[in-house]
Design an enzyme around this catalytic site. Structure first.
Site, mmCIF file in Angstrom:
data_model
loop_
_atom_site.group_PDB
_atom_site.id
_atom_site.type_symbol
_atom_site.label_atom_id
_atom_site.label_comp_id
_atom_site.label_asym_id
_atom_site.label_seq_id
_atom_site.Cartn_x
_atom_site.Cartn_y
_atom_site.Cartn_z
ATOM 1 N N SER A 47 -10.821 72.049 34.461
ATOM 2 C CA SER A 47 -10.535 72.930 35.590
ATOM 3 C C SER A 47 -9.625 74.079 35.142
ATOM 4 O O SER A 47 -9.951 74.792 34.196
ATOM 5 C CB SER A 47 -9.905 72.113 36.720
ATOM 6 O OG SER A 47 -9.843 72.863 37.902
ATOM 7 N N ASP A 166 -16.254 70.611 38.977
ATOM 8 C CA ASP A 166 -14.923 70.500 38.391
ATOM 9 C C ASP A 166 -14.824 69.293 37.456
ATOM 10 O O ASP A 166 -15.102 68.156 37.839
ATOM 11 C CB ASP A 166 -13.891 70.369 39.514
ATOM 12 C CG ASP A 166 -12.504 70.726 39.038
ATOM 13 O OD1 ASP A 166 -12.171 70.417 37.884
ATOM 14 O OD2 ASP A 166 -11.744 71.317 39.822
#
Length: 434
Positions: A47, A166
């Site tokens: 991320s 993510d």
């Protein structure tokens, strides 16, 4: 204890807008032990941690990263809903920043050393990507790793025809179990470089290879990951990252004899932040607002940043933070709404998302219809060309009938012992009986 005689790796956890913590930590390590990043065999990230891993791998200046983070936070705070407003497109901002920052050979520098954590949408499995063919492919991988469902949109981005989201959802701390992997996280927990909260937090939560303590401080940090605070708080987070990295270096005896100790660092002579040099403070109508006046010593020297922040962070980082704080104070009360008003806006989120979904479906249908029409048109033209070619080919091989002499029909019939029924006469009609 960190062993310099063995290969080591670095892993950055996903943290959203808390990535400003990494700016402070990385600036401290670059100042005092730069080979820590230069000689690392692998740099992992998930991320927002993947963005910092990319910056450290490629060699992008930290002040540029700090400026981009402060700009993203400013854009998110402009609207009442903050980053949840439909007009705020986080992935587009990240894409524009990467296109502006990354050099043309970024994929060459990153391949083999940068490792990005992704979560495959189809089965939720974790995928680590470390080879990149082009610069655009590197950017696409980073966008996939930063896509948090619903928060960043409804349709995940794709990489090589497969949709990902993510990386923190499946593996927020890649290579956490390796002995010589240095982990960095802005959440208080088990990472090597992270905030310390003492013995107040007795419980810990483990998710995605990341262990964080159950405490009010971590709850506040998680909220700040999705909803960025004011620039003053972001500057404080950067300072905390600097001090935590310094504590790690001192604890592993990596500072050397020439480096200052923590006590000497905090006892330095106060200096005015670089953005305030040359300015004079006015008593009444000065636009400069002192921050935490009761807690700051030598108040005349500090206008935008706290004393400890101005003393620790590098001048280039300090200048970016000063500018962000000054612009925030000049903007006044503009920004995200108070809690009660914000709660009312949050109740409208399902309606807003439904409208966005309908609009996106309509756009997809329109683009699909255009694609089908174009395919039908191209296929019709293709078939027309094929049949035209076949007809021309058939005409070229057809026999020439100009020299054929037709035979009499009765000759052919006599050959086969047949008679021409067309020449047979009908019997005379019988007269009616009387």
């Amino acid at each position: 204890m960190f062993d310099l005689n063995k290969e080591w790796s670095i892993s950055f956890a996903g943290c959203g807008f808390m990535g400003i913590y990494y700016v402070g930590a990385a600036s401290c390590i670059f100042e005092r032990f730069p080979q820590f990043f230069q000689k690392a065999s692998k740099i992992y990230g998930a991320s927002a941690g993947s963005l910092m891993s990319t910056i450290l791998t490629i060699g992008t200046p930290l002040e540029k990263s700090c400026l981009d983070l402060m700009s993203m936070a400013r854009e998110a705070r402009k609207r009442k809903l903050g980053p949840l407003h439909p007009a705020f497109n986080l992935l587009q901002i990240v894409r524009d920043s990467l296109l502006e920052t990354l050099p043309a050979d970024a994929h060459v520098r990153a391949s083999g050393k940068l490792c990005v954590s992704l979560t495959r949408v189809a089965d939720g499995k974790n995928v680590i990507v470390s080879e990149f063919d082009t610069r655009d492919e590197l950017i696409q991988v980073l966008l996939c790793s930063c896509f948090f469902p619903v928060y960043c949109g409804l349709i995940p981005p794709s990489y090589r025809g497969v949709r990902y989201m993510d990386g923190a959802l499946s593996n927020n701390m890649p290579l956490f179990d390796q002995r010589n992997t240095i982990t960095v996280s802005p959440f208080s927990g088990e990472a090597d470089i992270c905030p310390r909260e003492g013995a107040q937090a007795m419980l810990a939560v483990h998710y995605g290879n990341l262990g964080i303590q159950v405490s009010s401080g971590n709850v506040n940090r998680i909220c700040r990951s999705f909803f960025p605070p004011e620039p003053v708080k972001l500057a404080e987070l950067s300072h905390n990252g600097y001090m935590d990295a310094l504590r790690f270096l001192r604890g592993n005896d990596l500072l050397g004899a020439k480096s200052l100790s923590l006590a000497m660092l905090t006892a330095k002579t106060p200096t005015k932040p670089v953005c305030c040099v040359g300015q004079t403070q006015e008593k009444d109508n000065s636009p400069c607002i002192k921050l935490n006046v009761s807690k700051v010593l030598h108040q005349d020297a500090y206008w935008w940043l706290e004393q400890e922040v101005a003393q620790t962070l590098p001048a280039s980082i300090q200048k970016v933070l000063c500018k962000a704080c000054r612009e925030s104070q000049a903007a006044g009360s503009q920004g995200m709404a108070p809690p009660l008003v914000k709660l009312f806006y949050f109740l409208l989120i399902p309606f807003t998302w439904s409208v966005m979904l309908i609009v996106s479906l309509i756009s997809v249908m329109v683009s699909g219809c255009k694609l089908i029409c174009s395919l039908m048109t191209s296929s019709g033209e293709k078939h027309q060309k094929i049949w035209g070619h076949r007809s021309m080919h058939a005409r070229s091989f057809a026999p020439d009938q100009s020299h054929i002499i037709p035979l009499p029909l009765d000759l052919e019939l006599r050959k086969w012992g047949c008679t021409d029924r067309r020449k047979e006469t009908l019997p005379p009609a019988s007269s009616p009986r009387t």
